[in-house]
Design an enzyme around this catalytic site. Sequence first.
Site, PDB file in Angstrom:
ATOM      1  N   ARG A  74       0.727  -1.183   0.073  1.00 52.95           N
ATOM      2  CA  ARG A  74      -0.055   0.002  -0.115  1.00 52.95           C
ATOM      3  C   ARG A  74       0.816   1.267   0.054  1.00 52.95           C
ATOM      4  NH1 ARG A  74      -3.288  -3.281   3.783  1.00 52.95           N
ATOM      5  NH2 ARG A  74      -4.863  -3.887   2.374  1.00 52.95           N
TER       6      ARG A  74
ATOM      7  N   LYS B 104       5.939  23.455 -12.492  1.00 53.30           N
ATOM      8  CA  LYS B 104       5.164  22.281 -12.253  1.00 53.30           C
ATOM      9  C   LYS B 104       4.998  22.157 -10.654  1.00 53.30           C
ATOM     10  CE  LYS B 104       3.783  17.779 -13.350  1.00 53.30           C
ATOM     11  NZ  LYS B 104       4.056  16.514 -14.223  1.00 53.30           N
TER      12      LYS B 104
ATOM     13  N   GLU C  83      -5.992  17.321  -9.397  1.00 52.24           N
ATOM     14  CA  GLU C  83      -6.455  18.108 -10.939  1.00 52.24           C
ATOM     15  C   GLU C  83      -7.598  18.199 -10.730  1.00 52.24           C
ATOM     16  OE1 GLU C  83      -4.382  15.908 -14.360  1.00 52.24           O
ATOM     17  OE2 GLU C  83      -6.370  16.448 -15.213  1.00 52.24           O
TER      18      GLU C  83
ATOM     19  N   GLU D 122       7.263  19.356 -23.875  1.00 53.11           N
ATOM     20  CA  GLU D 122       6.439  19.833 -22.620  1.00 53.11           C
ATOM     21  C   GLU D 122       7.043  21.012 -21.942  1.00 53.11           C
ATOM     22  OE1 GLU D 122       3.959  17.715 -21.886  1.00 53.11           O
ATOM     23  OE2 GLU D 122       4.697  15.712 -22.135  1.00 53.11           O
TER      24      GLU D 122
ATOM     25  N   LYS E   6       1.888  11.581 -10.656  1.00 55.14           N
ATOM     26  CA  LYS E   6       1.024  10.779 -11.271  1.00 55.14           C
ATOM     27  C   LYS E   6       1.510   9.457 -11.825  1.00 55.14           C
ATOM     28  CE  LYS E   6      -2.021  14.027 -13.440  1.00 55.14           C
ATOM     29  NZ  LYS E   6      -2.567  14.647 -15.002  1.00 55.14           N
TER      30      LYS E   6
ATOM     31  N   HIS F  38       5.667  10.508 -27.417  1.00 53.18           N
ATOM     32  CA  HIS F  38       4.516  11.412 -27.017  1.00 53.18           C
ATOM     33  C   HIS F  38       4.610  12.879 -27.171  1.00 53.18           C
ATOM     34  CE1 HIS F  38       2.358  12.376 -23.577  1.00 53.18           C
ATOM     35  NE2 HIS F  38       2.965  13.194 -23.071  1.00 53.18           N
TER      36      HIS F  38
ATOM     37  N   ARG G 236      -4.514  22.158 -12.244  1.00 55.54           N
ATOM     38  CA  ARG G 236      -3.412  21.339 -12.922  1.00 55.54           C
ATOM     39  C   ARG G 236      -3.850  20.831 -14.545  1.00 55.54           C
ATOM     40  NH1 ARG G 236      -0.242  16.154  -9.855  1.00 55.54           N
ATOM     41  NH2 ARG G 236       0.763  15.544 -11.622  1.00 55.54           N
TER      42      ARG G 236
ATOM     43  N   ASN H 148      -2.601  19.874 -19.390  1.00 54.06           N
ATOM     44  CA  ASN H 148      -2.916  19.084 -20.435  1.00 54.06           C
ATOM     45  C   ASN H 148      -2.940  19.684 -21.720  1.00 54.06           C
ATOM     46  OD1 ASN H 148      -3.288  16.590 -18.850  1.00 54.06           O
ATOM     47  ND2 ASN H 148      -5.341  17.521 -17.919  1.00 54.06           N
TER      48      ASN H 148
ATOM     49  N   HIS I 118      -2.743  17.777 -24.831  1.00 52.96           N
ATOM     50  CA  HIS I 118      -2.587  16.421 -24.490  1.00 52.96           C
ATOM     51  C   HIS I 118      -3.740  15.732 -25.274  1.00 52.96           C
ATOM     52  CE1 HIS I 118       1.004  17.101 -22.695  1.00 52.96           C
ATOM     53  NE2 HIS I 118       1.260  15.777 -22.201  1.00 52.96           N
TER      54      HIS I 118
ATOM     55  N   HIS J  19      -2.841  12.794 -27.098  1.00 56.12           N
ATOM     56  CA  HIS J  19      -3.090  11.339 -26.739  1.00 56.12           C
ATOM     57  C   HIS J  19      -3.793  10.518 -27.826  1.00 56.12           C
ATOM     58  CE1 HIS J  19      -2.559  11.921 -22.222  1.00 56.12           C
ATOM     59  NE2 HIS J  19      -1.677  11.547 -22.738  1.00 56.12           N
TER      60      HIS J  19
HETATM   61  N1  LIG Z   1       3.465  10.891 -14.739  1.00 54.52           N
HETATM   62  C1  LIG Z   1       3.663  12.152 -15.642  1.00 54.52           C
HETATM   63  O1  LIG Z   1       2.949  13.457 -15.049  1.00 54.52           O
HETATM   64  C2  LIG Z   1       3.722  12.242 -17.119  1.00 54.52           C
HETATM   65  C3  LIG Z   1       3.836  13.401 -17.517  1.00 54.52           C
HETATM   66  C4  LIG Z   1       4.491  13.467 -18.930  1.00 54.52           C
HETATM   67  C5  LIG Z   1       4.721  12.051 -19.577  1.00 54.52           C
HETATM   68  N2  LIG Z   1       4.349  10.925 -19.051  1.00 54.52           N
HETATM   69  C6  LIG Z   1       4.615   9.560 -19.592  1.00 54.52           C
HETATM   70  O2  LIG Z   1       5.970   9.568 -19.891  1.00 54.52           O
HETATM   71  C7  LIG Z   1       6.309   8.632 -20.975  1.00 54.52           C
HETATM   72  C8  LIG Z   1       7.435   9.080 -22.016  1.00 54.52           C
HETATM   73  O3  LIG Z   1       8.444   9.282 -21.279  1.00 54.52           O
HETATM   74  P1  LIG Z   1       9.769   9.621 -22.011  1.00 54.52           P
HETATM   75  O4  LIG Z   1       9.463  10.286 -23.211  1.00 54.52           O
HETATM   76  O5  LIG Z   1      11.002   9.824 -20.845  1.00 54.52           O
HETATM   77  O6  LIG Z   1       9.867   7.679 -22.589  1.00 54.52           O
HETATM   78  P2  LIG Z   1      10.549   6.610 -22.230  1.00 54.52           P
HETATM   79  O7  LIG Z   1      10.841   6.421 -20.723  1.00 54.52           O
HETATM   80  O8  LIG Z   1      10.099   5.566 -23.183  1.00 54.52           O
HETATM   81  O9  LIG Z   1      12.279   6.966 -22.553  1.00 54.52           O
HETATM   82  C9  LIG Z   1      12.360   7.069 -24.020  1.00 54.52           C
HETATM   83  C10 LIG Z   1      13.548   6.111 -24.672  1.00 54.52           C
HETATM   84  O10 LIG Z   1      14.883   6.758 -24.107  1.00 54.52           O
HETATM   85  C11 LIG Z   1      15.405   5.582 -23.429  1.00 54.52           C
HETATM   86  N3  LIG Z   1      16.286   6.229 -22.375  1.00 54.52           N
HETATM   87  C12 LIG Z   1      15.853   6.947 -21.372  1.00 54.52           C
HETATM   88  N4  LIG Z   1      16.938   7.668 -20.734  1.00 54.52           N
HETATM   89  C13 LIG Z   1      17.969   7.367 -21.565  1.00 54.52           C
HETATM   90  C14 LIG Z   1      19.254   8.064 -21.500  1.00 54.52           C
HETATM   91  N5  LIG Z   1      19.769   8.945 -20.403  1.00 54.52           N
HETATM   92  N6  LIG Z   1      20.099   7.644 -22.339  1.00 54.52           N
HETATM   93  C15 LIG Z   1      19.646   6.626 -23.426  1.00 54.52           C
HETATM   94  N7  LIG Z   1      18.430   6.244 -23.515  1.00 54.52           N
HETATM   95  C16 LIG Z   1      17.611   6.417 -22.661  1.00 54.52           C
HETATM   96  C17 LIG Z   1      14.403   4.767 -22.835  1.00 54.52           C
HETATM   97  O11 LIG Z   1      14.814   3.462 -22.620  1.00 54.52           O
HETATM   98  C18 LIG Z   1      13.343   4.756 -24.182  1.00 54.52           C
HETATM   99  O12 LIG Z   1      13.785   3.760 -24.956  1.00 54.52           O
HETATM  100  C19 LIG Z   1       4.715   8.327 -21.470  1.00 54.52           C
HETATM  101  O13 LIG Z   1       4.360   7.046 -20.978  1.00 54.52           O
HETATM  102  C20 LIG Z   1       3.901   9.312 -20.508  1.00 54.52           C
HETATM  103  O14 LIG Z   1       2.605   9.010 -20.529  1.00 54.52           O
HETATM  104  C21 LIG Z   1       3.989  10.979 -17.487  1.00 54.52           C
HETATM  105 ZN   LIG Z   2       2.838  14.859 -21.664  1.00 54.39          ZN
END
Ligand SMILES: NC(=O)c1ccc[n+]([C@@H]2O[C@H](COP(=O)([O-])OP(=O)(O)OC[C@H]3O[C@@H](n4cnc5c(N)ncnc54)[C@H](O)[C@@H]3O)[C@@H](O)[C@H]2O)c1
Ligand SMILES: [Zn+2]
Length: 373
Positions: free
Chosen positions: A124, A241, A251, A189, A146, A279, A255, A259, A262, A266
Amino acid sequence: MNIVKVKLPAGAARAYDIRIQPGLLDELGRQTVRIAGAGSVVIISDTNVGPLYGARAERACAAAGLRCELLTFPAGEEHKTIATAAKLWDGLAAQSVERATPVVALGGGVVGDVAGFVAACYLRGLPVVQVPTTLLACVDSSVGGKTGVDHPVAGKNMIGAFHQPSGVLIDPLLLASLPQREWSCGLAESVKHAVALDAKFFRWLASRAEQFAAIAARPASEVVRQADTLAELIRWNCRIKAAIVAADEHEAGLRSLLNFGHTTGHAIETLAGFGHVRHGEAVSMGMAVATRIAVGRGLVDSALLDQLLGLLTRMNLPTAVPAGLSPGEIIKLTTKDKKVRGGRVRFVLPFAMGQAKLFDDVTPSELERAIRP
Ligand SMILES: NC(=O)c1ccc[n+]([C@@H]2O[C@H](COP(=O)([O-])OP(=O)(O)OC[C@H]3O[C@@H](n4cnc5c(N)ncnc54)[C@H](O)[C@@H]3O)[C@@H](O)[C@H]2O)c1
Ligand SMILES: [Zn+2]
């Protein structure tokens, strides 16, 4: 050391720091002890980041006297699933994990979201330390709590929980290995934060667009040379942020301005097939769509749209919705978004640079005109 504080509504106990400092990975153990206490730690990473930085992270933890286990899962949005989470829970069950054992999320947004969700549910709620390694994760996803996974039918992030990290440790030098395409995602972003919330930040970004494009093109050398500018970019985003999350953690209102871009973003990301449109690329297209709707309504004049499209293009971000995607399908999927309330699609639209508002009366024909102008 740059520190941004995230002050949460329920008081000081849940407040946490975002630390931004080149070389911070080598202090992971010491920082984790400071944040979560001594004992053991589980690091969760993916199959790209684990081999790059996992051993250094483990060494840093061992040096601080922490017992340390590294769990990795296959990289990529397609593995942001409940099946991956279940395997990680198996991994935690095989260790002597207790309620106070911190989980370190070492990776991009996918690792942060999955590891955060795994930690939110196990016993939990285990403490989480976010160590973002993509620009997107540094400027956005590692802050705010999130967490979640995608669902094959319901869509992106449909299974999840709010679970704030106990700390966020950002080492900009980890971005030296980031593939060029991933940079655009973090920049998208950043533009989102600027257009929706901070006109001064938009001007700051616009005066450095080429600098960021240059870092993205040659990160291996430029990240070290431009570490201060990168740290400043990250800090600016984190401040924006953090303020939003402090004001509206779950949200209920403010917040939702995060979006911006988005709603259609999405839908585009899902329709193109996860991984085909990144993304941030989808968000970039989504911001263009939302801003065109705003121009169509007379909320902003076309000069603001030109400013936005100009900046996105200088940052090598796509702004046109791919020809292969049908507007009808995008509109259909948009109405399934989590942000739908009472059947009405909610859109964040700008009404000035740095200012945006939520609307729930955008019609399908307005949306269609904005998708194919
Ligand atoms: N929680 C939130 O508030 C929030 C906000 C925005 C996006 N997201 C989520 O984040 C995700 C996208 O994140 P992302 O763009 O970081 O994608 P990701 O985590 O898939 O990373 C992108 C790629 O880069 C690689 N990678 C990561 N760090 C690296 C590094 N330092 N050197 C080499 N390769 C590296 C990863 O293995 C992957 O192949 C989506 O699922 C989205 O929904 C969440
Ligand atoms: Zn985003």
